[in-house]
Design an enzyme around this catalytic site. Structure first.
Site, PDB file in Angstrom:
ATOM      1  N   SER A 127       0.875  -1.223  -0.062  1.00 50.97           N
ATOM      2  CA  SER A 127      -0.155   0.044  -0.217  1.00 50.97           C
ATOM      3  C   SER A 127       0.759   1.372   0.132  1.00 50.97           C
ATOM      4  O   SER A 127       1.979   1.328   0.673  1.00 50.97           O
ATOM      5  CB  SER A 127      -0.938  -0.007   1.286  1.00 50.97           C
ATOM      6  OG  SER A 127      -1.661   1.361   1.587  1.00 50.97           O
ATOM      7  N   TYR A 152      -1.983  -1.231  11.067  1.00 53.23           N
ATOM      8  CA  TYR A 152      -2.001  -1.784   9.665  1.00 53.23           C
ATOM      9  C   TYR A 152      -1.054  -1.507   8.713  1.00 53.23           C
ATOM     10  O   TYR A 152      -0.572  -2.196   8.148  1.00 53.23           O
ATOM     11  CB  TYR A 152      -3.555  -1.254   9.289  1.00 53.23           C
ATOM     12  CG  TYR A 152      -3.907  -1.582   7.815  1.00 53.23           C
ATOM     13  CD1 TYR A 152      -3.917  -2.961   7.239  1.00 53.23           C
ATOM     14  CD2 TYR A 152      -3.438  -0.634   6.740  1.00 53.23           C
ATOM     15  CE1 TYR A 152      -3.981  -3.074   5.920  1.00 53.23           C
ATOM     16  CE2 TYR A 152      -3.658  -0.615   5.561  1.00 53.23           C
ATOM     17  CZ  TYR A 152      -4.051  -1.907   5.109  1.00 53.23           C
ATOM     18  OH  TYR A 152      -3.946  -2.085   3.721  1.00 53.23           O
ATOM     19  N   LYS A 156       1.900  -3.814   6.649  1.00 52.19           N
ATOM     20  CA  LYS A 156       2.300  -3.648   5.388  1.00 52.19           C
ATOM     21  C   LYS A 156       3.798  -3.588   5.135  1.00 52.19           C
ATOM     22  O   LYS A 156       4.404  -4.112   4.023  1.00 52.19           O
ATOM     23  CB  LYS A 156       1.668  -2.641   4.404  1.00 52.19           C
ATOM     24  CG  LYS A 156       0.154  -2.776   4.181  1.00 52.19           C
ATOM     25  CD  LYS A 156      -0.308  -3.992   3.253  1.00 52.19           C
ATOM     26  CE  LYS A 156      -1.580  -4.435   3.581  1.00 52.19           C
ATOM     27  NZ  LYS A 156      -1.566  -6.042   2.931  1.00 52.19           N
TER      28      LYS A 156
HETATM   29  P1  NAD Z   1     -10.969  -7.130   1.262  1.00 50.63           P
HETATM   30  O1  NAD Z   1     -11.187  -7.426   2.776  1.00 50.63           O
HETATM   31  O2  NAD Z   1     -12.359  -6.971   0.637  1.00 50.63           O
HETATM   32  O3  NAD Z   1     -10.373  -8.565   0.870  1.00 50.63           O
HETATM   33  C1  NAD Z   1      -9.506  -9.168   1.983  1.00 50.63           C
HETATM   34  C2  NAD Z   1      -9.890 -10.875   1.861  1.00 50.63           C
HETATM   35  O4  NAD Z   1      -9.071 -11.504   2.743  1.00 50.63           O
HETATM   36  C3  NAD Z   1     -11.431 -10.876   2.449  1.00 50.63           C
HETATM   37  O5  NAD Z   1     -12.107 -11.511   1.663  1.00 50.63           O
HETATM   38  C4  NAD Z   1     -11.126 -11.237   3.791  1.00 50.63           C
HETATM   39  O6  NAD Z   1     -12.495 -12.229   4.113  1.00 50.63           O
HETATM   40  C5  NAD Z   1      -9.854 -12.231   3.513  1.00 50.63           C
HETATM   41  N1  NAD Z   1      -9.146 -12.489   4.743  1.00 50.63           N
HETATM   42  C6  NAD Z   1      -8.506 -11.878   5.717  1.00 50.63           C
HETATM   43  N2  NAD Z   1      -7.778 -12.562   6.507  1.00 50.63           N
HETATM   44  C7  NAD Z   1      -7.651 -13.886   5.696  1.00 50.63           C
HETATM   45  C8  NAD Z   1      -6.978 -14.837   6.327  1.00 50.63           C
HETATM   46  N3  NAD Z   1      -6.414 -15.194   7.456  1.00 50.63           N
HETATM   47  N4  NAD Z   1      -7.313 -16.248   5.656  1.00 50.63           N
HETATM   48  C9  NAD Z   1      -8.118 -16.129   4.454  1.00 50.63           C
HETATM   49  N5  NAD Z   1      -8.755 -15.072   3.934  1.00 50.63           N
HETATM   50  C10 NAD Z   1      -8.554 -13.834   4.602  1.00 50.63           C
HETATM   51  O7  NAD Z   1      -9.860  -6.212   0.999  1.00 50.63           O
HETATM   52  P2  NAD Z   1      -9.319  -5.496  -0.452  1.00 50.63           P
HETATM   53  O8  NAD Z   1      -9.710  -4.156  -0.083  1.00 50.63           O
HETATM   54  O9  NAD Z   1      -9.706  -6.322  -1.425  1.00 50.63           O
HETATM   55  O10 NAD Z   1      -7.527  -5.653  -0.081  1.00 50.63           O
HETATM   56  C11 NAD Z   1      -6.912  -6.624  -0.499  1.00 50.63           C
HETATM   57  C12 NAD Z   1      -5.600  -6.371  -0.095  1.00 50.63           C
HETATM   58  O11 NAD Z   1      -5.198  -5.138  -0.570  1.00 50.63           O
HETATM   59  C13 NAD Z   1      -5.214  -6.355   1.734  1.00 50.63           C
HETATM   60  O12 NAD Z   1      -4.186  -6.905   1.754  1.00 50.63           O
HETATM   61  C14 NAD Z   1      -5.174  -5.027   1.757  1.00 50.63           C
HETATM   62  O13 NAD Z   1      -4.406  -4.606   2.845  1.00 50.63           O
HETATM   63  C15 NAD Z   1      -4.415  -4.299   0.728  1.00 50.63           C
HETATM   64  N6  NAD Z   1      -4.662  -3.052   0.094  1.00 50.63           N
HETATM   65  C16 NAD Z   1      -5.998  -2.585  -0.101  1.00 50.63           C
HETATM   66  C17 NAD Z   1      -6.334  -1.221  -0.177  1.00 50.63           C
HETATM   67  C18 NAD Z   1      -7.813  -0.710  -0.244  1.00 50.63           C
HETATM   68  O14 NAD Z   1      -7.903   0.586  -0.191  1.00 50.63           O
HETATM   69  N7  NAD Z   1      -8.700  -1.603  -0.556  1.00 50.63           N
HETATM   70  C19 NAD Z   1      -5.188  -0.476  -0.341  1.00 50.63           C
HETATM   71  C20 NAD Z   1      -4.050  -0.760  -0.460  1.00 50.63           C
HETATM   72  C21 NAD Z   1      -3.547  -1.932   0.092  1.00 50.63           C
HETATM   73  C1  UD1 Z   2      -7.129   5.223   3.667  1.00 51.15           C
HETATM   74  C2  UD1 Z   2      -6.419   4.329   4.739  1.00 51.15           C
HETATM   75  C3  UD1 Z   2      -5.107   3.850   3.956  1.00 51.15           C
HETATM   76  C4  UD1 Z   2      -5.493   2.807   2.738  1.00 51.15           C
HETATM   77  C5  UD1 Z   2      -6.338   4.053   1.794  1.00 51.15           C
HETATM   78  C6  UD1 Z   2      -6.980   3.442   0.536  1.00 51.15           C
HETATM   79  C7  UD1 Z   2      -6.654   5.570   6.718  1.00 51.15           C
HETATM   80  C8  UD1 Z   2      -5.965   6.575   7.748  1.00 51.15           C
HETATM   81  N1  UD1 Z   2      -5.997   5.080   5.730  1.00 51.15           N
HETATM   82  O1  UD1 Z   2      -6.474   6.280   3.090  1.00 51.15           O
HETATM   83  O2  UD1 Z   2      -4.659   2.846   4.893  1.00 51.15           O
HETATM   84  O3  UD1 Z   2      -4.392   2.321   2.130  1.00 51.15           O
HETATM   85  O4  UD1 Z   2      -7.521   4.401   2.590  1.00 51.15           O
HETATM   86  O5  UD1 Z   2      -7.875   2.178   0.921  1.00 51.15           O
HETATM   87  O6  UD1 Z   2      -7.947   5.272   6.848  1.00 51.15           O
HETATM   88  N2  UD1 Z   2     -12.628  11.763   3.156  1.00 51.15           N
HETATM   89  C9  UD1 Z   2     -13.717  12.564   3.684  1.00 51.15           C
HETATM   90  N3  UD1 Z   2     -14.792  12.203   3.999  1.00 51.15           N
HETATM   91  C10 UD1 Z   2     -15.118  10.886   4.114  1.00 51.15           C
HETATM   92  C11 UD1 Z   2     -14.137   9.735   3.843  1.00 51.15           C
HETATM   93  C12 UD1 Z   2     -12.819  10.428   3.374  1.00 51.15           C
HETATM   94  O7  UD1 Z   2     -13.324  13.833   3.276  1.00 51.15           O
HETATM   95  O8  UD1 Z   2     -16.016  10.540   4.629  1.00 51.15           O
HETATM   96  C13 UD1 Z   2     -11.284  12.323   2.525  1.00 51.15           C
HETATM   97  C14 UD1 Z   2     -10.107  12.120   3.394  1.00 51.15           C
HETATM   98  O9  UD1 Z   2      -9.822  12.830   4.349  1.00 51.15           O
HETATM   99  C15 UD1 Z   2      -8.882  11.749   2.654  1.00 51.15           C
HETATM  100  C16 UD1 Z   2      -9.542  11.288   1.358  1.00 51.15           C
HETATM  101  O10 UD1 Z   2     -11.165  11.654   1.307  1.00 51.15           O
HETATM  102  O11 UD1 Z   2      -8.495  13.071   2.438  1.00 51.15           O
HETATM  103  C17 UD1 Z   2      -9.592   9.712   0.816  1.00 51.15           C
HETATM  104  O12 UD1 Z   2      -9.883   9.146   2.215  1.00 51.15           O
HETATM  105  P1  UD1 Z   2      -9.746   7.350   2.314  1.00 51.15           P
HETATM  106  O13 UD1 Z   2     -10.928   6.776   1.190  1.00 51.15           O
HETATM  107  O14 UD1 Z   2     -10.063   7.111   3.636  1.00 51.15           O
HETATM  108  O15 UD1 Z   2      -8.364   7.130   1.924  1.00 51.15           O
HETATM  109  P2  UD1 Z   2      -6.933   7.720   2.641  1.00 51.15           P
HETATM  110  O16 UD1 Z   2      -6.883   8.693   3.819  1.00 51.15           O
HETATM  111  O17 UD1 Z   2      -5.914   7.783   1.609  1.00 51.15           O
END
Ligand code: NAD
Ligand code: UD1
Length: 342
Positions: A127, A152, A156
């Site tokens: 991330s 969290y 990462k």
């Molecule tokens: P998500 O929660 O939708 O998907 C993760 C999946 O992993 C879920 O279905 C959950 O049930 C499963 N899971 C969790 N722990 C597990 C375990 N021990 N064994 C088997 N399954 C397990 O999340 P996502 O948004 O799809 O994120 C996927 C990956 O990307 C994660 O590693 C997350 O940290 C990373 N990531 C997500 C974002 C984002 O904004 N969505 C941003 C940066 C990184």
């Molecule tokens: C969050 C996570 C980060 C993750 C990323 C992508 C936190 C502190 N960090 O970051 O770990 O990798 O999402 O999924 O949660 N905002 C509003 N109103 C809202 C929600 C958000 O104004 O109700 C603004 C926030 O202040 C920010 C932007 O929207 O400026 C994006 O927010 P968000 O979607 O939570 O993502 P990140 O802050 O980048």
């Protein structure tokens, strides 16, 4: 040519499900593993409907070595994409041990089994959170990682290190690519899969779509007095299907031996920063609706500005984001409407 098989952990989740679809469309066999702690089987049904393939699903916890080993005995994997992790920043502050146990434990168990069953290639979900408040923008892969502000975020960073050390120790027998995602959003154009936030969303786009749907009364925009052109924070919003395709490209790079190093890192973003206010206005325009929003105080711990330098991903990985902000905001709204009719 023999079909290659990819294990997708966290395959019932948001990004995992979209990636499974793109993998199948690129000609891979796919096996999904998930413990359904943050997802449900309807998503797997969605993936099967889009692809028309009865993709195998194993309900297994990746920290459960014995159960995961059964999966490795049952199939032969050419590569793994490891999405499975807990991802709620605020929950991780309350339950740090759960986050360290799940996110580090699942990766270590997986790496152990990959060695044992001779699966050489892994893509890891990292991330942009590892960059923290970057000093220089856009953020390149060389930008220093900052001390994490949540357990969290720390998982990462630690997982990247675990991966790095394991790949070095494997001495050429294993390869890894860590993809550092910026802000994933949107849904599959079919609206059969998308994001399933639990409870009140903390991320911006699900909060917007739920407000538009009337589930939330009003969107709070956290701060309009930052040192940015319109005063609101700036992020790099990356379409989830574009993001999914980056995984397919990364897998191909390793399987075909095109990687330059055994451990590589790529930013996955669009290279464009968009402010919160710009995003809200684009959402209203594209979907032809008015969103109820107000300016609220700053959210503690928010990064002000973050967007990716995608040069390396573009030139080296041969991947580029293709979907426009408007397309993705339309897809996000379409998905929200499907969710409401469920
Ligand atoms: P998500 O929660 O939708 O998907 C993760 C999946 O992993 C879920 O279905 C959950 O049930 C499963 N899971 C969790 N722990 C597990 C375990 N021990 N064994 C088997 N399954 C397990 O999340 P996502 O948004 O799809 O994120 C996927 C990956 O990307 C994660 O590693 C997350 O940290 C990373 N990531 C997500 C974002 C984002 O904004 N969505 C941003 C940066 C990184
Ligand atoms: C969050 C996570 C980060 C993750 C990323 C992508 C936190 C502190 N960090 O970051 O770990 O990798 O999402 O999924 O949660 N905002 C509003 N109103 C809202 C929600 C958000 O104004 O109700 C603004 C926030 O202040 C920010 C932007 O929207 O400026 C994006 O927010 P968000 O979607 O939570 O993502 P990140 O802050 O980048």
């Amino acid at each position: 040519m023999m079909k290659r098989c990819v294990l997708v952990t966290g395959g019932a989740g948001y990004i995992g499900s979209h990636t499974a679809v793109e993998l199948v469309e690129a000609g891979y066999d796919v096996v999904l593993v998930d413990n359904l702690s943050n997802s449900d089987e309807q998503t797997i049904e969605g993936v099967r409907r889009i692809t028309g393939i009865e993709i195998p699903f194993e309900q297994v916890d990746c920290c459960d070595r014995e159960a995961l080993e059964e999966v490795f005995k049952k199939y032969h994997f050419d590569a793994v994409i490891h999405f499975a992790a807990s991802k709620a920043v605020y929950e991780s502050i309350e339950k740090p041990l759960m986050y360290y146990r799940n996110n580090l434990g699942s990766l270590m168990t997986l790496l152990d089994l990959m060695r044992k069953y001779e699966c050489a290639n892994i893509v890891f979900s990292s991330s942009a959170v590892v960059y923290g408040d970057a000093e220089h923008l856009p953020v390149t892969e060389q930008s220093p990682r900052q001390a994490a502000t949540s357990p969290y975020g720390n998982t990462k960073r630690m997982c990247e290190d675990i991966l790095h050390d394991t790949i070095i120790a494997a001495d050429g027998a294993m390869r890894a690519i860590a993809l550092r995602y910026f802000n994933p959003f949107g849904a599959h154009p079919s609206a059969l899969i998308g994001e399933l936030p639990r409870g009140v969303p903390s991320n911006l786009v699900p909060y917007i779509t739920q407000t538009a749907a009337g589930i939330r009364e009003c969107l709070n925009i956290f701060g309009d007095d930052y040192d940015t052109p319109d005063g609101s924070c700036i992020r790099d919003y990356i379409d989830v299907v574009d993001l999914a395709r980056a995984h397919v490209v990364a897998i191909g790079r390793m399987i075909e031996g095109r990687n330059k190093q055994n451990y590589e890192i790529f930013n996955v973003g669009t290279g464009r920063g968009v402010s919160v206010l710009e995003l809200v206005q684009a959402f209203e325009r594209v979907n032809n609706l008015k969103l109820n929003y107000r300016i609220a105080p700053r959210r503690a711990g928010d990064i002000i500005v973050s967007w990716a330098d995608t040069t390396l991903a573009n030139n080296e990985l041969g991947w580029k984001a293709t979907r426009t902000l408007d397309e993705t905001l339309a897809a996000a709204w379409k998905w929200q409407q499907v969710l409401m009719s469920r």
